[in-house]
Design a protein around this motif. Structure first.
Motif, PDB file in Angstrom:
ATOM      1  N   LYS A 164       0.861  -1.358  -0.038  1.00 21.41           N
ATOM      2  CA  LYS A 164       0.000   0.130  -0.003  1.00 21.41           C
ATOM      3  C   LYS A 164       0.677   1.291   0.040  1.00 21.41           C
ATOM      4  O   LYS A 164       0.269   2.306   0.037  1.00 21.41           O
ATOM      5  N   GLU A 180      -1.305   4.029  -1.398  1.00 19.64           N
ATOM      6  CA  GLU A 180      -2.354   3.499  -2.266  1.00 19.64           C
ATOM      7  C   GLU A 180      -3.661   3.074  -1.409  1.00 19.64           C
ATOM      8  O   GLU A 180      -3.505   2.226  -0.673  1.00 19.64           O
ATOM      9  N   LEU A 181      -4.782   4.023  -1.506  1.00 17.38           N
ATOM     10  CA  LEU A 181      -5.661   3.442  -0.679  1.00 17.38           C
ATOM     11  C   LEU A 181      -6.413   2.096  -1.196  1.00 17.38           C
ATOM     12  O   LEU A 181      -6.795   1.402  -0.502  1.00 17.38           O
ATOM     13  N   GLY A 182      -6.572   2.190  -2.532  1.00 15.03           N
ATOM     14  CA  GLY A 182      -7.213   0.942  -3.078  1.00 15.03           C
ATOM     15  C   GLY A 182      -8.121   1.513  -4.502  1.00 15.03           C
ATOM     16  O   GLY A 182      -7.857   2.765  -4.867  1.00 15.03           O
ATOM     17  N   ILE A 215     -11.395   1.991  -6.490  1.00 11.88           N
ATOM     18  CA  ILE A 215     -12.854   2.428  -6.016  1.00 11.88           C
ATOM     19  C   ILE A 215     -13.551   2.602  -7.613  1.00 11.88           C
ATOM     20  O   ILE A 215     -13.067   3.251  -8.389  1.00 11.88           O
ATOM     21  N   VAL A 243      -7.145   5.050  -6.159  1.00 14.39           N
ATOM     22  CA  VAL A 243      -7.098   6.067  -5.119  1.00 14.39           C
ATOM     23  C   VAL A 243      -5.900   6.391  -4.509  1.00 14.39           C
ATOM     24  O   VAL A 243      -5.606   5.298  -3.740  1.00 14.39           O
ATOM     25  N   ARG A 244      -5.068   7.221  -4.587  1.00 15.24           N
ATOM     26  CA  ARG A 244      -3.772   7.473  -3.589  1.00 15.24           C
ATOM     27  C   ARG A 244      -3.957   8.735  -2.854  1.00 15.24           C
ATOM     28  O   ARG A 244      -4.477   9.678  -3.287  1.00 15.24           O
TER      29      ARG A 244
END
Lengths: 163, 193
Positions: free
Chosen positions: B40, B63-65, B67, B72-73
């Protein structure tokens, strides 16, 4: 649930990537990177895997901002070109407009003339593309991702949790 | 406003740790960096002086993941706290989507906390941002010091009403994740209509 909307910069990054790819082909540079003054990479071309372009964008934006302050101290609005000379690799940074800059990593310092010439050409093309984006879209676009907020908050809770 | 790259399907938010010198901004970001999963986070970059003080900024991408079709970062920054780096702080604050204000709980640092918060508000207004409507979280760090300043004194002095407050000992990690979680939630919530 309400849809999430965001006003965003509506830049045609594919067009910009094409310009950078052409630049790489013309100059045989290693990486060409377009970034904004916030430190975000907008587009890139070349051997991007060899260089961390995310970190590089953040650092170059900071460097350029600091240099702009130095320029003001000596009576200039800003310096439009920055050049970093290393033993093997070098970085040429040029300002596209008030918000965007182009950084090029290259080898062989004797080719600096070609790099400058092609950079000037590329910056002109990129500047024109950005100006068209501003005019046609007023630089604003709304996207809608209905599940964005719910999913993002769940991701945040799972990442920032004491294990 | 986050940057959205349609071709790469990326949304980037900018998070900034702000506060007086030696208040623990870098300790916060180091703890966040080492706590989250390796897949992440990007490399933590620190620009330090010879005295191990932050010269320009610390930075790492988180790195949020994914969506929908977007990645999304959060780009995480700290700023130098020393008063003579005001120009650097102003520049790096440009484009920020949210701020963690790290206050030093030592009584001798009280005035410095107030001064830096006022500078933060002034710098946000330079970018035409209303500090009252901007995601900010206040962290009282170094709660393990002798006779720390009371929670509430900074908010009262500055007239802050809706700013969430957290206690922390960043070198131990206490309160660090709670702080960034709340700020991140507020940054995301800001875009709901």
């Amino acid at each position: 649930m309400k849809a999430l909307t965001m006003e965003t910069s509506n830049i045609n990054t594919q067009k910009l990537s094409d310009v950078l790819s052409d630049f790489i082909a013309e100059t045989d540079s290693i990486v060409a990177l377009l970034l904004n003054k916030d430190g975000t990479a907008i587009a890139s071309a070349g051997s991007e895997n060899a260089i961390d372009t995310t970190a590089m964008a953040a650092l170059i934006a900071g460097m350029f901002s600091a240099t702009r302050e130095v320029a003001k101290m000596v009576g200039e609005h800003q310096f439009s070109i920055l050049l970093q000379q290393g033993e093997k690799r070098h970085i040429h940074i040029s300002l596209v407009n008030e918000h965007v800059m182009m950084a090029v990593v290259f080898e062989g310092f004797h080719r600096i003339g070609r790099i400058r010439y092609e950079s000037r050409k590329a910056c002109k093309t990129i500047g024109a593309a950005l100006a068209i984006t501003d005019q046609t879209n007023n630089n604003q676009k709304v996207i809608s991702i209905p599940e964005f907020k719910e999913v993002a908050l769940n991701l945040i809770d799972s990442i920032f949790t004491n294990k | 406003m986050p940057f959205i790259n349609y071709e790469n399907r990326e949304i980037s938010f900018k998070i900034v740790y702000y506060g007086p010198g030696m208040s623990g901004k870098t300790s916060n970001i180091i703890f966040v960096h080492k706590t989250i999963a390796e897949d992440k986070r990007g490399e933590l970059i620190s620009l330090k002086t010879s005295e191990e003080r932050t010269l320009f900024f610390d930075f790492f991408p988180l790195e949020l993941g994914h969506i929908a079709t977007f990645s999304v970062r959060f780009n995480m920054y700290t700023l130098p706290g020393q008063i003579y780096y005001e120009a650097s702080r102003r520049l790096i604050l440009d484009g920020a989507d949210g701020v963690v204000f790290v206050a030093d709980s030592q009584r001798s640092r009280y005035e410095r906390n107030i001064l830096h918060y006022q500078l933060l508000e002034k710098n946000l207004m330079l970018y035409k941002i209303n500090p009252k409507a901007f995601p900010i979280v206040l962290q009282y760090n170094k709660r393990d010091c002798d006779t720390p300043i009371e929670i509430g004194t900074i908010e009262k002095q500055l007239g802050l009403e809706d700013v969430p407050v957290f206690e922390a000992v960043a070198t131990r990690g206490d309160g660090v994740l709670e702080t960034i979680r709340e700020l991140s939630r507020r940054v995301i919530s800001q875009f709901e209509v």
